[in-house]
Write a protein that holds these residues in place. Structure first.
Motif, mmCIF file in Angstrom:
data_model
loop_
_atom_site.group_PDB
_atom_site.id
_atom_site.type_symbol
_atom_site.label_atom_id
_atom_site.label_comp_id
_atom_site.label_asym_id
_atom_site.label_seq_id
_atom_site.Cartn_x
_atom_site.Cartn_y
_atom_site.Cartn_z
ATOM 1 N N PRO C 256 1.162 -1.201 -0.165
ATOM 2 C CA PRO C 256 -0.005 0.008 0.104
ATOM 3 C C PRO C 256 0.842 1.129 -0.024
ATOM 4 O O PRO C 256 1.987 1.331 0.532
ATOM 5 N N HIS C 257 0.449 2.278 -0.513
ATOM 6 C CA HIS C 257 1.050 3.845 -0.762
ATOM 7 C C HIS C 257 0.327 4.443 0.121
ATOM 8 O O HIS C 257 -0.361 5.647 -0.385
ATOM 9 N N ASN C 258 0.230 4.139 1.394
ATOM 10 C CA ASN C 258 -0.977 4.790 2.176
ATOM 11 C C ASN C 258 -0.460 6.091 2.691
ATOM 12 O O ASN C 258 -1.153 6.827 3.239
ATOM 13 N N LEU C 259 0.857 6.461 2.771
ATOM 14 C CA LEU C 259 1.189 7.430 3.221
ATOM 15 C C LEU C 259 1.460 8.749 2.320
ATOM 16 O O LEU C 259 1.865 9.880 2.775
ATOM 17 N N ILE C 260 1.377 8.562 1.122
ATOM 18 C CA ILE C 260 1.441 9.509 0.256
ATOM 19 C C ILE C 260 -0.062 9.953 -0.014
ATOM 20 O O ILE C 260 -0.814 9.127 -0.143
ATOM 21 N N ASP C 268 0.544 2.484 -10.061
ATOM 22 C CA ASP C 268 0.602 2.128 -8.749
ATOM 23 C C ASP C 268 0.896 3.142 -7.779
ATOM 24 O O ASP C 268 1.286 3.078 -6.439
ATOM 25 N N TRP C 269 0.184 4.402 -7.890
ATOM 26 C CA TRP C 269 0.070 5.373 -6.866
ATOM 27 C C TRP C 269 -0.713 4.913 -5.496
ATOM 28 O O TRP C 269 -0.017 5.386 -4.453
ATOM 29 N N SER C 272 0.983 -1.118 -4.870
ATOM 30 C CA SER C 272 1.339 -2.279 -5.676
ATOM 31 C C SER C 272 0.990 -3.603 -5.428
ATOM 32 O O SER C 272 0.787 -3.880 -4.449
#
Lengths: 412, 455, 644, 414
Positions: C256-260, C268-269, C272
């Protein structure tokens, strides 16, 4: 059957999703402007949708009842050609691209995004730029991004199409004049699904510049083959070879064959812009990441500031500079609908890296980038950017004091 | 041999570091050193010795130096290099959050300690490096403050700690310091058990409930000759531990209190308990709680028409008693940890400085904290930056007196101040202090003193 | 056990023993028939009337490959399918929510993890009958029997531990520590047992998540390695490649790219999808690499099943959100991992074509995948379709579909289920509802930085979808009046960045979400609250402090967490938990139902345990009057909350 | 790195002495064979892990054995020694909860190590720490002095009572003076724990020993009967003092030994057996730790490690010969070791060894097969029950004639 006997020239036919209407560009008289027209697919009277003072070509249907088209020449020519969006009856035309680069609409992707071609890099010298590339854009003009990134050398893509499996086919037009008529002709090239690198389509003849899908395996290729004038072929994508020539018209200059049937409608894209706003925001996750830097990243601590340039009235102006946080992040609020460009500076104010192209923000747009000229094949790093953690909000540059920095309340 | 040398060194240091001690006019009260060597633990009254009437105990503790000897590798550890330090950190642990009732003591304690530190720093600190106080709060919530001494050690590298007020907090710090070897000077708790744990890392300079209990028992039974005393105490650690010495002393003297009743620390109505005690025919009431509740008890007691005398420990010697009880407070006799009416120039000078800095009168907690911090600073200056040697320097005070602003302390082998306590009586809405009058106390034989001297 | 006995003794002795075993089994069966099933039969009846779909969720092939066992969590059955005829030959009723299967080494015993019964059914694969029920931990799922068949290891997602069950005595001997939410298990080469975790390890909310692979040495029955998989959550099935291809463990996961701030949904912003590749190295700590299965503009959403086909270079990974199975060329993968810049693979979106030989479509919500022992066929369980896809591994093509017999037409809830797990509605097919709500509508335990009026602020913890019916409005800011609003244009515009769901689809989706139940609460004993929990209940409903003062109504637990409305008053309250990253101080009172299973707590996930809500984040008694409590009372209060 | 061990025998014994040694050894072997059954080993060779060879500085509070692994809790982290090598020192930076490690317990089932210290409780499982603190879990307090594991329960003695974690249900129980039902603790500060199969023994710092019957759920306190900390009324009065620092339970269901700061107290289920420095071979009354090895009880005191054989009534104390200089800070490291053997008759016999414990201030000990591991204030010591010839008398010329075992055996014959 000639559908447009009353026109001097007609091009770019687009079948509506229902398959019952056509959108096309045409000029009535030899010295007139190209305009966008609409007519029933079965034939009949055409309705003029645009009243362009310059040439309006390459239109496409949008699934939300709008059309989008390319305007080139005229007063807008200073920045090259631009994309416009209007209602399906041609009303309320407004630009959705703003930078230099000679934008040209290629297709509407099934995801709802626009596939456009433009100079690469998108810079001031667009008209003279030797290469072009494909970009994607949301239909409201936001989120301009390079589509894949490796093209045959010195080839300008045109006439791009997306096939249902994600394959994108385009004509690689030689961007430098070469000797002989055959050498001037474009060659069909394709991006296989998910490939970053484009390749010439095997088995296709030069001069074919229009591709339409017939069924899962067979494609309709058409164009002006050097020797035989205009021709339409059927191409077997599995065998990678032309199998049949279905039509040949030696006297005509070219042909763009399109099956007259219902088209799969692209997805509706719901715009979340706030057109009443004068600014947009951009957050960069890590400006250190750059393919231009040795090892893919600038030395830690080297970047101190980001300077923002704008193109106003054809001139570069500096909007101001803002700090780059130690993790490489920055977060800015910048004027909307204006060509913008970044420059990264070190602590002494010396230039470390300059953006080679121009971009823009639409009103209320939140744009994000992973880095500056970063490798587009890398997924972002999951980290809370310091620019968002330390700063109370976006740093506004180039906005007058009166400009509202507050975004409207937005549900999520 | 060794301990004598240390003692001598410590005494010299104490004299050097605290010139007040050397210049003390008159003679300290309390037992003489020669006599003290054979004394009873805590100078307890002879008849109060446990099982004293029946049997000689198999073993006695705390009355000889070697029963408390402490070993360890601390002395061999290299001293810290003060040149590389920004400041000489000393820890402070105390209740400072206003929502806790004990914060009045804690804030006064902090002020006293700060004043001592400011004077030490004005005089050059430690080799020119200032002493810095690292303040930690011992708020009791969830017991999370237990870790404070550990944090002082590991995060701030303190050389010693001052605190705390609450017996439990002090005990918990003691538990930790037995493992971590951080000297503690306690100048506020009255918990008698903190010095009885055989943890050699504590110097305690405040009249504890042992001394207070003996004094009260002596006053009530030997001087007033009351027979049927009742006890009313708060149901908290202070009340639970505080009254026991008084109770046991009374019992061993054949004056078993008629009843011990407890109440919750937040209680405000005491009429029922008081009526119950009245029916038992008590002729005196001893309270062990804070001043505010004591004031409520006295007022409600007088309102019931009960005229019995009321006694209490030093926590009652606070304005809150008189504010709460009003005229009913008149006649209440309490132990006082200091005598603020003394004309002792040290005390007067301290009071002046304190008033100038904090715009308030110093109380016992401020005075003892001031003395305790001075003891500590002297020990650090003498021993250098080695905790075990700092503690050794403090141990040099064993069986020695120290004249500070709070009066003259006398430390026994457990480094507990066992100097006799002052007492006070409320008269016309004010505390009137008078010197201690323990009748079983010996006043002979102080070196250099020809006659017994009071304060 | 029986085969070993036969080897040891003579024929007669063996017969005698077999007789005894048969008698014992008969006795157990009789006991079960008389006692156990009657109780469970009632449950089944209830479940049958509600859930008529099979929901195949796990597959195991018999050692010879002639039989395929399918755990059907929707019908509380295990199906046995003849792989030759592709027909169901038996349906064996088991406990509630059979989630996972494990075979004993010889294949004689099949173990079925009944997640909601907290027990394991043991099936005799010859008789195709349940022979005994083994105890297990909380919400038991993935299992693996060790090489000797003496011990069974079972992952307990709700207990965050692993049960070690002695198969001789049928008793649980040990519970080993696992990471957060261990859900899948596999027997590996050597004497290793691997357990993968669904959720990330508890950590401060502003740190990237990290998941865990637990490796047990079955020889000592102790955990040998707890391998951190950085950046990953939702690790699922574990497959091991043959030694010649590196012997790696392949575990599908999601990064997860939860912090951005989530202002994009491309490349995959948001997240991924890929594989953790773990290499066991004997005494040295295992080496972890990661590769992505996502491609440039097309995600491989929600990887789930993993299998390696024997005698072939193929590994199969299913993506439950992409309705795909990716067939990996292990030789190429192995070679790629030898390359010097292999470490960068964890983020490369253009690497997958180098080792993915083929991507084949499956049915909806493909979960487990199993490859036949001869390497000819693979089978994929399509949970939301009630089908099994058959894949021809020689031609790398679909070779048929086994229909388990789903009910037609589909109910709205079923259609909603299909939508819930599908990522095909989001831009680039990046995410499905299930991407952030794994465990069929639960939460991922992460804070997410959504696009808000001020980017990077109002970062909030994900909320569960289990048992949320009747707790509207939704979201921490309470701005969503109902699920239909949330799942309609809002999801389309701000999350999926695409056309989103049609109104009809939204209706189906809401029907599915509203039917998400909580798993049975393991803290709650059948006899009701234990004394400690009862004291905690009294504290929850108390009206006076320890010092006897009356607590103002709005400072009482039950005022905001109203028991009659799922322990939420459904309004916004400011309990002093806002930080400098919040633009508002009032948050919707969350429901307390199932609170034990969903750390972290508070709107921004600051409190990693229930205790911390009060010990660290309630300094001024604004989140209820609690500072007068002692630690014993706090423990009791939490013991009660755990039962909700 | 392995500390260098000078071979004392080889260096100091002359050829003539060596020849006599052989005779002596023969006699000794015969003697030892006769006495072996009763005669426990003497630890005469020590390897020390100190800051000089990379070990954490400061005190070593505890030591625990997990198969080949030796764990030591120190003032500055948790040290892991494997096959005589220091493998790693874990600190808070590695995820440990505690600043200083007070106590260690190995769970025989899971193989996990439980770590109690000043800062909280940690579970070490396969390279990772899971932490429990007062603010983040049901643990009663962050000062954890002792930790013990029995079955699925983990017990922790804290500064605010005893906490018990059920590792299967993750539920906590606090035994302390607060809460209902409260435990009959005089003081909440628990310092020591010993969990038997049927009973939990809790040492309270100021509250004596409290025994909890695990099945009946009943309490039984054992307190200093005179109630006065300043006296010991009778020698075997009962618990010698309420200041209990350490506990170990015996094989019998009621038996336990308590180390206090005022002497050693043993209870055999019926009677008390108290020992002080004044009346026994105990090195000091200040006891930091106790351990049982068979019937022999070990006391880690501030002036050496004492071992008591109740059957033979013999005390053996190990400590550095220069312990006074060590204490005073006048010596940096121990020179030689001394062994004091005190029989029922008193008058200890003194032996000297070439190697020594790292310090006389002993905090704890553990056994690894025949070896002993000792936590001292200045390092961790590994003791070997080496052959007696390694042990030297203070007078080198008598080295071979008085093997230490013989000395021990002679003491026991008194």
């Amino acid at each position: 059957m000639d559908l447009t006997p009353e026109f001097y020239a007609a091009a770019d036919p687009q079948v509506s999703p229902s398959g019952k209407e056509l959108l096309f560009a045409a000029m009535r008289r030899r010295r007139g402007h190209w305009q966008i027209w609409r007519m029933a697919a079965a034939g009949g009277a055409a309705r003029q949708l645009t009243r362009c003072a310059a040439d309006c070509q390459r239109a496409a249907w949008l699934p939300d009842g709008h059309i989008v088209y390319t305007l080139s020449g005229g007063r807008a020519a200073r920045l090259g050609s631009q994309l416009y969006r209007a209602r399906a009856d041609g009303a309320h035309p407004h630009p959705i691209t703003f930078g230099p680069g000679n934008f040209r609409l290629e297709a509407v992707l099934r995801s709802g995004r626009l596939l456009v071609s433009a100079a690469a890099p998108l810079d001031r010298r667009a008209a003279a730029a030797p290469t072009r590339a494909l970009y994607t854009l949301r239909p409201d003009g936001s989120t301009l991004r390079l589509f894949r990134w490796q093209y045959p050398a010195h080839a300008a893509p045109t006439s791009a199409r997306e096939l249902p499996d994600g394959t994108v086919i385009f004509v690689a037009q030689p961007s430098r004049p070469a000797a002989g008529p055959a050498a001037k002709m474009g060659k069909l090239a394709w991006f296989p699904p998910q490939a970053a690198r484009a390749a010439l389509l095997p088995g296709a003849k030069p001069g074919l510049d229009s591709v339409r899908l017939l069924d899962g395996r067979r494609w309709l290729l058409s164009g002006s083959a050097a020797t035989s004038g205009c021709a339409i072929y059927i191409y077997d994508s599995a065998a990678k070879a032309l199998v049949t020539r279905v039509y040949q018209a030696p006297r005509m200059a070219c042909a763009q064959a399109t099956p007259l049937e219902a088209q799969p409608a692209p997805w509706i894209y719901h715009s979340i812009l706030h057109l009443q706003m004068a600014s947009g925001r951009v957050v960069c996750l890590n400006a250190y990441r750059s393919t231009l830097a040795p090892g893919g990243s600038w030395r830690r601590g080297r970047l101190a500031q980001v300077r923002v340039l704008a193109l106003r009235g054809g001139r570069r102006v500096t909007l101001g500079a803002a700090p780059v946080q130690p993790d490489g992040s920055f977060y800015l609020r910048l004027p909307a609908d204006l060509p913008l460009s970044f420059e990264l500076l070190d602590a002494r104010g010396a230039l470390v890296q300059a953006q080679r192209s121009w971009f823009w923000l639409r009103p209320g747009e939140d744009a994000g980038c992973q880095g500056c000229h970063e490798n587009p094949a890398l997924a972002p790093v999951n980290r809370w950017p310091l620019a968002l953690k330390r700063q109370a909000g976006a740093i506004a540059l180039g906005l007058g004091r009166t400009a509202s920095n507050r975004a409207p309340m937005r549900p999520r | 041999m060794n301990w004598k040398l240390t003692l001598l060194a410590g005494l010299t240091a104490a004299l050097l570091a605290a010139p007040m001690a050397a210049q003390a006019p008159g003679c300290p009260s309390g037992p003489s050193p020669t006599r003290a060597a054979r004394m009873r633990y805590a100078d307890m009254p002879s008849r109060a010795f446990p099982f004293g009437s029946f049997i000689q105990p198999y073993a006695l503790w705390f009355t000889t130096p070697d029963s408390l000897a402490f070993d360890g590798s601390g002395r061999a550890r290299p001293d810290a290099d003060w040149r590389r330090l920004r400041a000489i950190n000393l820890g402070f642990l105390g209740p400072l959050d206003p929502q806790y009732s004990e914060s009045v003591y804690g804030i006064a304690m902090l002020h006293g300690a700060e004043l001592a530190l400011a004077r030490a720093n004005a005089r050059g600190g430690f080799h020119g490096k200032p002493f810095a106080l690292k303040i930690h709060r011992d708020s009791p919530l969830w017991g999370a403050s237990a870790i404070e001494l550990v944090r002082m050690d590991y995060r701030q590298h303190v050389w010693a700690m001052l605190g705390s007020v609450d017996g439990a907090s002090t005990h918990i710090a003691l538990r930790a310091t037995l493992k971590l070897w951080v000297p503690i000077v306690d100048t506020a708790t009255t918990d008698p058990t903190v010095t009885e744990t055989r943890i050699p890392w504590l110097l305690h300079d405040f009249p504890d409930d042992r001394q207070q209990g003996y004094a009260l028992a002596d006053y009530i039974f030997n001087q007033l000759h009351l027979k049927h005393v009742a006890i009313l105490r708060a149901n908290n650690r202070y009340g639970r531990l505080g009254y026991t010495v008084f109770f046991n002393t009374a019992r061993r003297w054949g004056k078993q209190p008629v009843m011990v009743l407890k109440f919750e620390p937040y209680a405000t109505g005491f009429t029922r308990s008081l009526r119950e005690l009245q029916q038992l025919g008590m002729d005196g009431l001893v309270l062990w709680c804070n001043a505010r509740q004591a004031g409520l008890i006295v007022r409600q007691m007088r309102a019931l028409g009960m005229r019995q005398p009321v006694f209490g420990p030093s926590r009652l010697t606070y304005p809150a008693l008189i504010q709460t009880a009003g005229v009913a407070a008149n006649g209440v006799v309490t132990v006082a940890a200091i005598n603020p009416d003394r004309r002792d120039p040290k005390w007067l000078a301290f009071r002046r400085r304190y008033r100038a800095r904090y715009h308030a009168d110093p109380d016992a907690y401020a005075a003892y904290a001031y003395d305790g911090m001075n003891l500590l600073i002297a020990a650090v200056r003498q021993a250098g930056l080695n905790r075990t040697r700092i503690m050794d320097a403090l141990h040099a005070y064993a069986m020695r007196s120290y004249a500070g602003v709070s009066g003259t302390a006398f430390f026994d082998y457990t480094l507990n101040n066992i100097a006799p306590v002052t007492m006070a009586r409320v008269e016309h809405g004010h505390f009137v202090y008078w010197p201690e009058r323990r009748s079983d106390w010996s006043r002979r034989g102080w070196p250099g003193c020809t006659a017994a001297a009071g304060r | 056990m029986t085969p070993r006995l036969q080897r040891e003794g003579g024929k007669k002795a063996a017969l005698r023993r077999a007789l005894w075993v048969a008698l014992a089994i008969a006795a157990v069966a009789a006991t079960l028939a008389m006692r156990g099933p009657r109780h469970e039969a009632r449950d089944w009846a209830a479940v049958y009337s509600r859930r008529r779909y099979y929901d195949p969720v796990d597959l195991k092939l018999s050692p010879h490959g002639r039989r395929l066992y399918v755990a059907c969590e929707g019908r509380n059955e295990v199906l046995a399918i003849n792989t030759a005829s592709r027909r169901v030959i038996a349906a064996i009723p088991v406990g509630r929510r059979p989630k996972a299967l494990a075979l004993s080494p010889g294949g004689r015993r099949l173990f079925v993890a009944n997640a909601w019964s907290g027990a394991i059914s043991q099936i005799d694969t010859r008789a195709l009958q349940v022979t005994r029920t083994l105890p297990a931990g909380w919400g038991v799922e993935g299992m693996a029997a060790d090489r000797t068949g003496h011990y069974l290891y079972a992952a307990n997602p709700l207990g965050n531990d692993i049960s070690v069950i002695d198969l001789a005595s049928g008793r649980e001997t040990t519970r080993l520590a696992a990471g957060h939410f261990p859900e899948f298990a596999a027997r590996l080469r050597g004497s290793w047992i691997g357990i993968s975790n669904l959720l990330a390890q508890p950590a401060p909310p502003d740190t990237p998540p990290s998941s865990q692979l637990t490796l047990i040495n079955a020889a000592t029955r102790q955990v040998r390695w707890q391998v951190a998989i950085p950046g990953a959550v939702q690790m699922r099935h574990i497959a091991q490649t043959p030694p010649r291809f590196g012997g790696y463990l392949l575990i599908p996961f999601l990064q997860p790219h939860n912090l951005i701030p989530l202002i994009e949904l491309r490349r995959d912003w948001y997240a991924s999808n890929g594989l953790a590749i773990v290499q066991l190295r004997g005494r040295r700590a295992p080496r972890v690499r990661e590769v992505l299965l996502d491609e440039l503009d097309r995600a491989f959403a929600n990887g789930y099943g993993a299998a390696v086909a024997p005698h072939t270079p193929w590994a199969l990974i299913t993506a439950s959100g992409a309705n795909q199975v990716a067939i990996l060329n292990l030789e190429r993968l192995h070679r790629l991992l030898q390359s010097p810049d292999a470490d960068e693979l964890a983020r490369r979106l253009d690497a997958a074509p180098q080792f993915v030989a083929r991507r084949l479509p499956t049915g909806r919500d493909p979960t487990a995948v199993a490859a036949s022992p001869n390497g000819h066929f693979a089978y994929v369980a399509n949970r939301a379709d009630d089908t099994i896809s058959v894949i021809d591994l020689a031609g790398l093509r679909n070779a048929g579909l086994i229909r388990l017999g789903a009910q037609r037409p589909l109910t709205a809830r079923r259609r909603g289920q299909q939508l819930f797990f599908s990522a095909l509605h989001s831009q680039d097919h990046e995410i499905a509802c299930a991407s952030c709500h794994p465990y069929e509508g639960f939460e991922d335990g992460l804070v997410w930085s959504f696009e808000t009026p001020r980017l990077g602020r109002d970062v909030v913890e994900n909320k569960t979808l289990l048992a949320i019916r009747g707790t509207s409005p939704f979201k921490w800011n309470g701005l969503n009046p109902n699920l239909a609003t949330q799942d309609g244009p809002r999801t389309a515009m701000y999350i999926f960045r695409s056309q989103g769901f049609s109104p009809v689809q939204v209706r189906d989706l809401v029907a599915f979400i509203n039917a998400r139940p909580l798993p049975p609460n393991p803290h709650l004993a059948p006899g009701g609250l234990n004394p400690e929990q009862a004291r905690g209940r009294a504290l929850f409903f108390r009206t006076r402090t320890n010092t006897g003062q009356i607590i103002p109504l709005h400072d009482r637990c039950y005022y905001c967490h109203a028991p009659l409305t799922h322990f939420t008053s459904r309004v916004l309250m400011n309990v002093g938990t806002a930080t400098r990253f919040d633009d508002t101080g009032a948050f919707k009172v969350p429901s307390l139902e199932g609170i034990y299973m969903r750390p972290p707590y508070l709107h921004n996930g600051e409190a990693q345990t229930l205790e911390e809500i009060w010990t660290r984040f309630n300094p001024r008694d604004r989140h209820g009057i609690t500072s007068d409590m002692n630690k014993v009372q706090l423990n009791e209060l939490i013991a009660y909350l755990d039962t909700l | 790195m392995k500390p260098h061990l000078p071979s004392v025998a080889a260096r100091t014994i002359s050829p003539r002495a060596a020849a006599r040694l052989r005779v002596g050894l023969l006699a000794f072997t015969l003697l030892a064979a006769a006495a072996a059954a009763q005669t426990p080993p003497l630890y005469s060779r020590w390897i020390n892990y100190t800051p000089a060879n990379g070990f954490p500085r400061g005190e070593v509070y505890c030591v625990a054995i997990a198969g080949p692994r030796v764990w030591a809790g120190t003032e500055h982290g948790l040290a892991l020694i494997e096959n005589g090598r220091l493998r790693k020192v874990f600190t808070r930076a590695d995820g440990l909860a505690a600043y200083a490690i007070m106590s260690l317990a190995v769970d025989p089932n899971t193989g996990d190590l439980w770590i109690g210290g000043l800062g909280g409780l940690s579970r070490y499982s396969a390279g990772k720490f899971i932490n429990y603190t007062v603010l983040s879990s049901g643990l009663a307090n962050d000062l954890v002095y002792s930790v013990a594991v029995r079955g699925k329960y983990v017990w922790a003695a804290t500064a605010a009572g005893v906490s018990r974690l059920n590792t299967w249900t993750h539920s906590w129980r606090i035994f302390s003076v607060v809460g209902k039902p409260s435990a009959p603790f005089e003081e909440p500060w628990a310092y020591a724990l010993a969990i038997g199969p049927k009973k939990a023994y809790i040492g309270l710092w100021g509250g004596g020993v409290v025994v909890y019957d695990l099945r009946r759920k009943t309490w039984r306190p054992y307190l200093d009967p005179d109630g006065a900390p300043e006296i010991v009324l009778y020698r075997n009065q009962g618990l010698i003092s309420n200041m209990v620092s350490s506990l170990t339970h015996g094989a019998e269901s009621n038996a336990f030994w308590a180390g206090t700061y005022f002497g050693l107290s043993g209870y055999d289920g019926a009677r008390w057996h108290n020992y002080m420095r004044q009346d026994s071979g105990l090195a000091s009354n200040f006891i930091n730790g106790v351990a049982l090895q068979g019937r022999r009880v070990w006391a880690a005191t501030q002036r050496g490690l004492s071992e008591f054989d109740p059957g033979a009534r013999v005390w053996v104390t190990y400590r550095p010969a220069n312990w006074r200089a060590l204490d005073a800070g006048k010596a940096a490291r121990p020179q030689r070791g001394e062994i004091l053997i005190t029989g029922p008759g008193g008058h200890p016999r003194r032996l000297e060894t070439a190697t020594s414990l790292a310090h006389n201030y002993i905090l704890n000990l553990a056994f690894q097969g025949n070896d002993i591991w000792v936590a001292t204030a200045a390092g961790l010591s590994h003791g070997f029950a080496a052959p007696a010839r390694r042990i030297l008398y203070a007078h080198p010329n008598r080295v071979h004639r008085h093997p230490a075992r013989a000395a021990y055996a002679r003491q026991t014959r008194h």
